[in-house]
Scaffold this active site. Structure first.
Site, PDB file in Angstrom:
ATOM      1  N   HIS A   1      10.720  55.850  50.837  1.00  0.00           N
ATOM      2  CA  HIS A   1       9.267  56.405  50.616  1.00  0.00           C
ATOM      3  C   HIS A   1       8.170  55.264  50.550  1.00  0.00           C
ATOM      4  O   HIS A   1       7.066  55.515  50.781  1.00  0.00           O
ATOM      5  CB  HIS A   1       9.078  57.450  49.418  1.00  0.00           C
ATOM      6  CG  HIS A   1       9.631  58.610  49.637  1.00  0.00           C
ATOM      7  ND1 HIS A   1       9.105  59.945  49.755  1.00  0.00           N
ATOM      8  CD2 HIS A   1      11.062  58.949  49.456  1.00  0.00           C
ATOM      9  CE1 HIS A   1      10.302  60.957  50.086  1.00  0.00           C
ATOM     10  NE2 HIS A   1      10.964  60.589  49.749  1.00  0.00           N
TER      11      HIS A   1
ATOM     12  N   ASP B   1       0.822  50.862  50.801  1.00  0.00           N
ATOM     13  CA  ASP B   1       1.240  52.473  50.594  1.00  0.00           C
ATOM     14  C   ASP B   1       2.423  52.636  51.653  1.00  0.00           C
ATOM     15  O   ASP B   1       2.074  52.463  52.970  1.00  0.00           O
ATOM     16  CB  ASP B   1       0.312  53.238  50.504  1.00  0.00           C
ATOM     17  CG  ASP B   1       0.205  54.186  49.393  1.00  0.00           C
ATOM     18  OD1 ASP B   1       1.402  54.439  49.204  1.00  0.00           O
ATOM     19  OD2 ASP B   1      -0.683  54.780  49.037  1.00  0.00           O
TER      20      ASP B   1
HETATM   21  C1  GDG Z   1       5.071  57.591  47.306  1.00  0.00           C
HETATM   22  C2  GDG Z   1       4.790  56.461  47.973  1.00  0.00           C
HETATM   23  C3  GDG Z   1       4.280  58.196  49.880  1.00  0.00           C
HETATM   24  C4  GDG Z   1      -2.569  62.713  42.574  1.00  0.00           C
HETATM   25  N1  GDG Z   1      -3.450  63.171  41.515  1.00  0.00           N
HETATM   26  C5  GDG Z   1      -3.211  64.249  41.164  1.00  0.00           C
HETATM   27  C6  GDG Z   1      -2.178  64.950  41.970  1.00  0.00           C
HETATM   28  N2  GDG Z   1      -1.596  63.871  42.918  1.00  0.00           N
HETATM   29  C7  GDG Z   1      -0.892  63.899  43.743  1.00  0.00           C
HETATM   30  C8  GDG Z   1      -1.619  63.881  45.133  1.00  0.00           C
HETATM   31  C9  GDG Z   1      -0.483  63.303  46.098  1.00  0.00           C
HETATM   32  C10 GDG Z   1       0.403  62.615  45.258  1.00  0.00           C
HETATM   33  O1  GDG Z   1       0.267  62.829  43.937  1.00  0.00           O
HETATM   34  C11 GDG Z   1       0.291  61.066  45.439  1.00  0.00           C
HETATM   35  O2  GDG Z   1       1.291  60.652  46.662  1.00  0.00           O
HETATM   36  P1  GDG Z   1       0.825  59.535  47.458  1.00  0.00           P
HETATM   37  O3  GDG Z   1       1.370  59.388  48.720  1.00  0.00           O
HETATM   38  O4  GDG Z   1      -0.534  59.397  47.509  1.00  0.00           O
HETATM   39  O5  GDG Z   1       1.465  58.322  46.606  1.00  0.00           O
HETATM   40  P2  GDG Z   1       2.842  58.007  45.471  1.00  0.00           P
HETATM   41  O6  GDG Z   1       2.770  58.726  44.217  1.00  0.00           O
HETATM   42  O7  GDG Z   1       2.676  56.577  45.334  1.00  0.00           O
HETATM   43  O8  GDG Z   1       4.087  58.285  46.196  1.00  0.00           O
HETATM   44  C12 GDG Z   1       3.684  56.797  49.003  1.00  0.00           C
HETATM   45  C13 GDG Z   1       4.672  59.234  48.972  1.00  0.00           C
HETATM   46  O9  GDG Z   1       5.744  58.455  48.112  1.00  0.00           O
HETATM   47  C14 GDG Z   1       5.541  60.259  49.894  1.00  0.00           C
HETATM   48  O10 GDG Z   1       6.575  59.750  50.445  1.00  0.00           O
HETATM   49  O11 GDG Z   1       3.126  58.655  50.469  1.00  0.00           O
HETATM   50  O12 GDG Z   1       3.056  55.986  49.944  1.00  0.00           O
HETATM   51  O13 GDG Z   1       3.929  55.388  47.395  1.00  0.00           O
HETATM   52  O14 GDG Z   1       0.352  64.324  46.675  1.00  0.00           O
HETATM   53  O15 GDG Z   1      -1.937  65.147  45.577  1.00  0.00           O
HETATM   54  N3  GDG Z   1      -1.797  66.000  41.781  1.00  0.00           N
HETATM   55  C15 GDG Z   1      -2.504  67.128  41.251  1.00  0.00           C
HETATM   56  N4  GDG Z   1      -3.072  66.502  40.054  1.00  0.00           N
HETATM   57  C16 GDG Z   1      -3.670  65.165  40.238  1.00  0.00           C
HETATM   58  O16 GDG Z   1      -4.587  64.741  39.516  1.00  0.00           O
HETATM   59  N5  GDG Z   1      -1.970  68.346  40.959  1.00  0.00           N
END
Ligand code: GDG
Length: 731
Positions: free
Chosen positions: A161, A368
């Site tokens: 990821h 990322d």
């Molecule tokens: C890893 C990789 C890759 C955030 N704030 C709230 C909330 N979120 C949710 C978002 C999103 C998730 O968290 C964050 O996902 P990201 O992809 O931006 O980043 P990572 O957590 O670092 O994830 C990344 C991912 O894995 C998948 O392979 O994209 O690059 O680092 O879904 O919506 N959700 C809620 N409230 C919040 O305040 N409900």
């Protein structure tokens, strides 16, 4: 089809007081939900608390397993070494290019390995033959090969990821070899982007010295498939929320709260890879440069707490809070503070409302893997909830940048670039905004998390089941079959290449001497009355005679130029009239290339010239080899030669000489009725392509690459076959 076992560090469950597990619908779990799988997967992972926190882990274990969730209990010490330590303080920063943050500890590594083994042991308790096991992320790099060790015929997939960093960074890891070999135990290895795949391949080349193809390669008799599977967001989940009859109310409340300000939104876990301090610097610059917009805009920074209690993260939180305070102090007025820092998570309805109402979404991680926030924001942009379409500003260092090409892309390290992008986004006409969203939205709604899951599982499903794989196991019956023929009076001839077939490759070709068991095996086979054996190699006669002479096997050297009948006496030429006048001009050219490419040299044989590049920089050597091939093809157009690209060599040899011609000659000379040839490279294909009349002919390819051979195996598989043949002939 077997069952699907999903393995991730953290289980997608909430554990109730009585030990039962309620599945939560975050991340991976929701990705599977939309994928419409035939059966519910079994989950394996850490239940979210250290073993010491549970009163009766055994009871909880039993209760959870009943609901298809298999916990891997970890003690506090294991969490420290495995999770906080090796996973998050060594691998996480390194994979995100933050080498100066990475810390190395041998003790952590030992715990990491032990915990991966713990996962493997628990999976083996629940896995059945032919099951699919899908492993997630860098916490479990060693797990694929640990599962492979059990030989249960599992189909093993691994998805990373995070980014996969360049080999120059990856090779800093003291445990790089074991980590790579660990993940290569998988049948399918997936990344978000082509770049990560490229870096992974280059690490395999530079750290392990193995060449791979774009889609994969053969490793230990198994095909490892490499693929790009960009993850999507949970479209169905957001769709559900936004079409809920209660949603307009949430929008209305947020609209009132915004009080007419233009919302610039930022959402992330509070992690140093997400680049919050740099983002704040860009906001400050924007506010400095555009006093006229200070009162109009409101930056909302949603930062979900992450890894609290870890000093580095606590310091980051303080740094962000300080800077937010400073900016608000400097640019705020009595009625308006430009930044709202919300240090907590929000329910998905509220998050969706923020996404829907944002005029700009500022996604500027320093690195990322993908970044789902960018995709979620675009999905939630809908005309019914907001008058003005929003604009996405996206870091070029997020994996999502490759797909979301109609965003405004910025370098997050360049404060002016981000500040200017903010201004450009705010001034962008509605029509352009709408066009940009339209161009990205349709695609990302289709390529959502469910599509991602289906795509990966489809490739995992294609992995042949153990019994369908052409490997070691399947050559044993062939050995029995051949032995039976010999015993019934047929005359068998074996033609075996040496390097890459009877012996593996090493850096210095002269060190590739036969291992201790090989001469005995060859002698044993040559001793059987109706069996003839020949080692057919590109090696010079001196090497072959020194290491394999006197064993009863016929030696064929220099790709079929000369031969030594029965391995003793005088070497003879298959064709005494071979033209070698061309050697002079070609040698000059090869010498020149050799001078320009450190670590390469030219070997001269009677009927061939060979340029060796095994010791050169792997990428530079391979690049030079491709260029050299083109040049030689042009030079050789009117010469009686063939040019061939072998394992780290480019060879020019006389057209009148080939392994195939030599084998054809010997088959007739020996009058054999059954023959088997085995080889690994292109020159061996001249043997494999023969269609001898009146001879039952078996052909074996060693390793990867295209071939006309009927069987494929690896060096070990061939050795097992030869030993089996000997044993069968004895009994
Ligand atoms: C890893 C990789 C890759 C955030 N704030 C709230 C909330 N979120 C949710 C978002 C999103 C998730 O968290 C964050 O996902 P990201 O992809 O931006 O980043 P990572 O957590 O670092 O994830 C990344 C991912 O894995 C998948 O392979 O994209 O690059 O680092 O879904 O919506 N959700 C809620 N409230 C919040 O305040 N409900």
């Amino acid at each position: 089809m077997g069952k699907l076992i999903m393995v991730s560090n953290r289980l997608p469950v909430k554990i109730e007081a009585d030990g039962t597990a309620t599945r939560t619908t975050g991340g991976l779990a929701s990705a599977l939900e939309g994928a419409n799988l035939e059966t519910e997967p079994t989950w394996v992972g850490w239940p979210g608390q250290a073993t010491e926190e549970f009163e009766d882990p055994e009871a909880i274990n039993a209760a959870m397993r009943k609901s298809g969730v298999v916990p891997v209990f970890l003690t506090r010490a294991e969490m420290d070494g495995f999770y906080e330590g090796y996973s998050n303080s060594t691998l996480w920063p390194l994979l995100h290019y933050m080498i100066e943050r990475a810390r190395f500890s041998h003790d952590w590594w030992e715990v990491y390995r032990a915990v991966n083994q713990k996962f493997a042991d628990i999976i083996m308790e629940v896995a059945d033959d032919g099951d699919q096991v899908w492993i997630h992320d860098y916490h479990l790099f060693l797990l694929p090969s640990m599962l492979r060790g059990h030989n249960k015929g599992l189909k093993v997939g691994f998805f990373l990821h995070t980014p996969f960093c360049t080999s120059e960074i990856f090779r800093v890891l003291p445990d790089r070899v074991e980590l790579l070999k660990g993940v290569l135990g998988a049948d399918v290895i997936g990344f978000h982007t082509y770049n990560y795949l490229r870096h992974f391949r280059s690490s395999i080349l530079r750290v392990l010295g193995w060449e791979t193809d774009m889609e994969g390669f053969w490793h230990n008799g198994r095909e490892v498939h490499l693929g790009v599977y960009p993850i999507g967001h949970n479209h169905a989940g957001f769709e559900r929320v936004m079409t809920d009859p209660g949603f307009p109310k949430v929008i209305a409340k947020h609209t009132v709260d915004l009080a007419g300000k233009r919302l610039i939104l930022s959402v992330e876990r509070l992690d140093y890879t997400k680049g919050l301090p740099a983002k704040l610097a860009a906001m400050r610059r924007f506010l400095e440069m555009h006093p006229e917009k200070r009162e109009e805009v409101l930056f909302v920074l949603i930062a979900v707490p992450s890894r609290q209690g870890v000093a580095e993260y606590d310091e980051l939180t303080e740094e962000v809070q300080r800077e937010v305070g400073a900016i608000n102090g400097q640019f705020g007025t009595l009625g308006h503070a430009p930044i709202q820092f919300l240090h907590r998570g929000f329910p998905i309805e509220e998050l969706s409302a923020f996404y829907a109402l944002a005029e700009v979404c500022l996604v500027t991680p320093l690195r990322d893997g993908m970044n789902l926030v960018a995709k979620e924001f675009l999905d939630c942009q809908r005309a019914e909830f907001s008058k003005r379409p929003g604009v996405l500003i996206l870091s070029e260092f997020a994996g999502a940048a490759q797909e979301l090409s109609h965003s405004i892309q910025v370098n997050p390290y360049d404060v002016d670039d981000v500040a200017n992008a903010l201004n450009r986004a705010l001034d962008m006409p509605d029509e352009e905004r709408r066009n940009r969203i339209d161009m990205m939205q349709a695609r990302l709604r289709k390529q959502d998390s469910a599509a991602w899951t289906r795509l990966f599982l489809k490739d995992l499903d294609k992995v042949p089941r153990r019994e369908e794989r052409v490997t070691i196991v399947e050559l044993k019956p062939l050995a029995a079959q051949l032995a039976k023929k010999v015993k019934s009076g047929e005359k068998l001839a074996l033609f075996l290449d040496y390097d890459g077939t009877l012996r593996g490759f090493v850096d210095v070709p002269d060190h590739a001497v036969p291992d201790i068991d090989l001469p005995r095996l060859i002698r044993d086979l040559a001793d059987f009355g109706n069996v003839k054996i020949a080692v057919v190699s590109g090696r010079p006669s001196t090497f072959l005679e020194q290491h394999l002479g006197g064993l009863g096997a016929t030696l064929v050297g220099e790709h079929g130029y000369r031969w030594l009948d029965g391995g003793k006496g005088e070497w003879a030429l298959f064709n005494p009239h071979v033209n070698t006048e061309w050697k002079h001009s070609i040698r000059e050219h090869l010498d020149q290339v050799s001078l320009l490419t450190p670590g390469t040299h030219v070997e001269e044989k009677q009927s061939a010239l060979v340029w060796h590049y095994r010791k050169a920089d792997p990428e530079f050597g391979a690049w030079r080899a491709r260029a050299l091939l083109d040049e030689l093809m042009a030079m050789a157009a009117n010469l009686p030669v063939t040019v061939h690209h072998g394992q780290k060599i480019v060879e020019v040899s006389s057209l009148q000489v080939s392994k195939g011609a030599a084998v054809d000659y010997l088959m007739k000379d020996w009058g054999c009725t059954v023959a088997l040839v085995a080889g690994d490279d292109q020159t061996d294909e001249t043997m494999i392509a023969l269609e001898p009349v009146g001879v039952e002919f078996f052909t074996v390819k060693i390793g990867s690459g295209s071939t006309r051979a009927g069987y494929r195996t690896d060096i070990t598989g061939l050795r097992i076959f030869l030993e089996k043949l000997r044993d069968e002939l004895r009994h």
